[in-house]
Design a protein around this motif. Sequence first.
Motif, PDB file in Angstrom:
ATOM      1  N   HIS A   1      30.954  45.725  42.818  1.00  0.00           N
ATOM      2  CA  HIS A   1      31.342  45.088  41.510  1.00  0.00           C
ATOM      3  C   HIS A   1      32.705  44.669  41.335  1.00  0.00           C
ATOM      4  CE1 HIS A   1      27.283  46.150  39.972  1.00  0.00           C
ATOM      5  NE2 HIS A   1      27.359  47.345  40.366  1.00  0.00           N
ATOM      6  N   LEU A   2      33.735  45.576  41.978  1.00  0.00           N
ATOM      7  CA  LEU A   2      34.845  45.049  41.910  1.00  0.00           C
ATOM      8  C   LEU A   2      35.221  44.113  42.937  1.00  0.00           C
ATOM      9  CD1 LEU A   2      36.801  48.790  42.032  1.00  0.00           C
ATOM     10  CD2 LEU A   2      36.496  47.317  40.161  1.00  0.00           C
ATOM     11  N   LEU A   3      34.673  43.951  44.038  1.00  0.00           N
ATOM     12  CA  LEU A   3      34.765  42.708  44.824  1.00  0.00           C
ATOM     13  C   LEU A   3      34.455  41.520  44.408  1.00  0.00           C
ATOM     14  CD1 LEU A   3      33.673  44.264  48.386  1.00  0.00           C
ATOM     15  CD2 LEU A   3      36.062  43.520  47.763  1.00  0.00           C
ATOM     16  N   GLU A   4      33.206  41.629  43.674  1.00  0.00           N
ATOM     17  CA  GLU A   4      32.720  40.368  42.863  1.00  0.00           C
ATOM     18  C   GLU A   4      33.601  39.875  41.751  1.00  0.00           C
ATOM     19  OE1 GLU A   4      28.653  41.291  41.343  1.00  0.00           O
ATOM     20  OE2 GLU A   4      28.226  41.154  43.510  1.00  0.00           O
ATOM     21  N   GLU A   5      34.056  40.921  40.918  1.00  0.00           N
ATOM     22  CA  GLU A   5      35.234  40.689  39.979  1.00  0.00           C
ATOM     23  C   GLU A   5      36.324  40.068  40.435  1.00  0.00           C
ATOM     24  OE1 GLU A   5      36.781  42.940  35.832  1.00  0.00           O
ATOM     25  OE2 GLU A   5      35.766  44.055  37.430  1.00  0.00           O
ATOM     26  N   ASN A   6      36.561  40.820  41.470  1.00  0.00           N
ATOM     27  CA  ASN A   6      38.098  40.211  42.275  1.00  0.00           C
ATOM     28  C   ASN A   6      37.913  39.034  42.730  1.00  0.00           C
ATOM     29  OD1 ASN A   6      40.637  40.313  43.099  1.00  0.00           O
ATOM     30  ND2 ASN A   6      40.196  41.365  45.066  1.00  0.00           N
ATOM     31  N   GLU A   7      36.708  38.486  43.361  1.00  0.00           N
ATOM     32  CA  GLU A   7      36.831  37.397  43.801  1.00  0.00           C
ATOM     33  C   GLU A   7      36.559  36.206  42.650  1.00  0.00           C
ATOM     34  OE1 GLU A   7      36.421  34.125  46.363  1.00  0.00           O
ATOM     35  OE2 GLU A   7      36.773  36.340  46.653  1.00  0.00           O
ATOM     36  N   LYS A   8      35.841  36.698  41.490  1.00  0.00           N
ATOM     37  CA  LYS A   8      35.837  35.922  40.443  1.00  0.00           C
ATOM     38  C   LYS A   8      37.179  35.504  39.551  1.00  0.00           C
ATOM     39  CE  LYS A   8      33.637  35.624  35.779  1.00  0.00           C
ATOM     40  NZ  LYS A   8      32.522  36.225  34.872  1.00  0.00           N
ATOM     41  N   LEU A   9      38.089  36.682  39.685  1.00  0.00           N
ATOM     42  CA  LEU A   9      39.370  36.330  38.964  1.00  0.00           C
ATOM     43  C   LEU A   9      39.934  35.714  39.928  1.00  0.00           C
ATOM     44  CD1 LEU A   9      39.956  40.284  37.776  1.00  0.00           C
ATOM     45  CD2 LEU A   9      39.469  37.994  36.420  1.00  0.00           C
ATOM     46  N   ARG A  10      39.971  35.873  41.176  1.00  0.00           N
ATOM     47  CA  ARG A  10      40.742  34.802  42.130  1.00  0.00           C
ATOM     48  C   ARG A  10      40.582  33.370  42.159  1.00  0.00           C
ATOM     49  NH1 ARG A  10      43.878  35.539  46.576  1.00  0.00           N
ATOM     50  NH2 ARG A  10      43.439  33.906  48.269  1.00  0.00           N
ATOM     51  N   ARG A  11      39.174  32.925  41.902  1.00  0.00           N
ATOM     52  CA  ARG A  11      38.905  31.709  41.588  1.00  0.00           C
ATOM     53  C   ARG A  11      39.381  31.210  40.348  1.00  0.00           C
ATOM     54  NH1 ARG A  11      33.759  33.387  43.594  1.00  0.00           N
ATOM     55  NH2 ARG A  11      33.083  33.499  41.497  1.00  0.00           N
ATOM     56  N   ILE A  12      39.547  31.953  39.129  1.00  0.00           N
ATOM     57  CA  ILE A  12      40.010  31.598  38.097  1.00  0.00           C
ATOM     58  C   ILE A  12      41.354  31.360  37.896  1.00  0.00           C
ATOM     59  CG2 ILE A  12      40.336  32.441  35.716  1.00  0.00           C
ATOM     60  CD1 ILE A  12      37.563  33.779  35.736  1.00  0.00           C
ATOM     61  N   TYR A  13      42.091  32.293  38.804  1.00  0.00           N
ATOM     62  CA  TYR A  13      43.473  32.258  38.918  1.00  0.00           C
ATOM     63  C   TYR A  13      43.982  30.976  39.895  1.00  0.00           C
ATOM     64  CZ  TYR A  13      47.857  33.066  41.226  1.00  0.00           C
ATOM     65  OH  TYR A  13      49.263  32.946  41.544  1.00  0.00           O
TER      66      TYR A  13
END
Length: 296
Positions: free
Chosen positions: A74-86
């Motif tokens: 879940h953290l990896l998915e959330e991290n990837e999502k936040l990275r795309r947003i950033y």
Amino acid sequence: METVPRFFRHGPGPFTRLFVFTLLSCLLIAEDTRFKYFPQLRQTIGVIIFPLQKIAYIPATIYDQIGEFIASFHLLEENEKLRRIYLGNREQLLKLHTLEAENAQLRRLLGAVQKIELTTKTKAVLAEILATPRDPFSHKITLNKGSMQHIQLGQAVIDEKGIVGQITQLYPWSSEVTLLTDKDHSVPVQVVRNRLRSVVSGTGKNDELELRYLSVNTDIQQGDLLVTSGIGGVYPRGIPVATVLRIERDPTGDFAQIISTPVAGVDRNRQVLILSLVQPESHDTQEIPAIEPGKN
């Protein structure tokens, strides 16, 4: 001989046992507090039962590791999502900064258009730079205006600060500009302070121009502003070209080495102005010959 079965035997009463164990606890506490015998005993017991503790903790450890493993997905998915947003926000921010800079330059160019049309009686056309050379030794750029937009060879190109170059190649929908800093390009100039006329030439460097063939006794100083003299009918009179950067006067030589720096952003613009051709001034053409595009 006992007549009562052992099953029905009764030991000391509950209160008696409570009293005995309470008394024993108090004695042990008092002994532990006063004589300090039990810490070593506790450590010995701890060493003995440590493997049993590790074994007892194994199920809880496995459970925690499984939970962390699931949570890491879940953290990896959330991290990837936040990275795309950033990255998306950063791209939008960079575009915003670029548009803000372009708008600021366009406002300055519009102000320069009004000033030029009032002072030089020439028309100015806004053009955008399509391409810049990959060759670091080439000082030419391509604009998005050509003969179909009534652009002519020899027209001067400026930005909001001063001269950028001159149209030297013409195509139907584009044109090529030789920059002020090109080695083969020269501009008739005049020193604002004392009206001294000369010709400033490119050196092949973006931040250097040279005033050639001026004697060592020439009245010119560091910081002098050079503007177009209007001679030759290419550049309108009075547009800033460069400021004198340094002067080297060798008494044994005939000429001083005078280096100046362009006032225009010859390598930093996105939009520029193309000025209409002006008529040469007859009383000046005898003193300084008109320059031709791309020639000294």
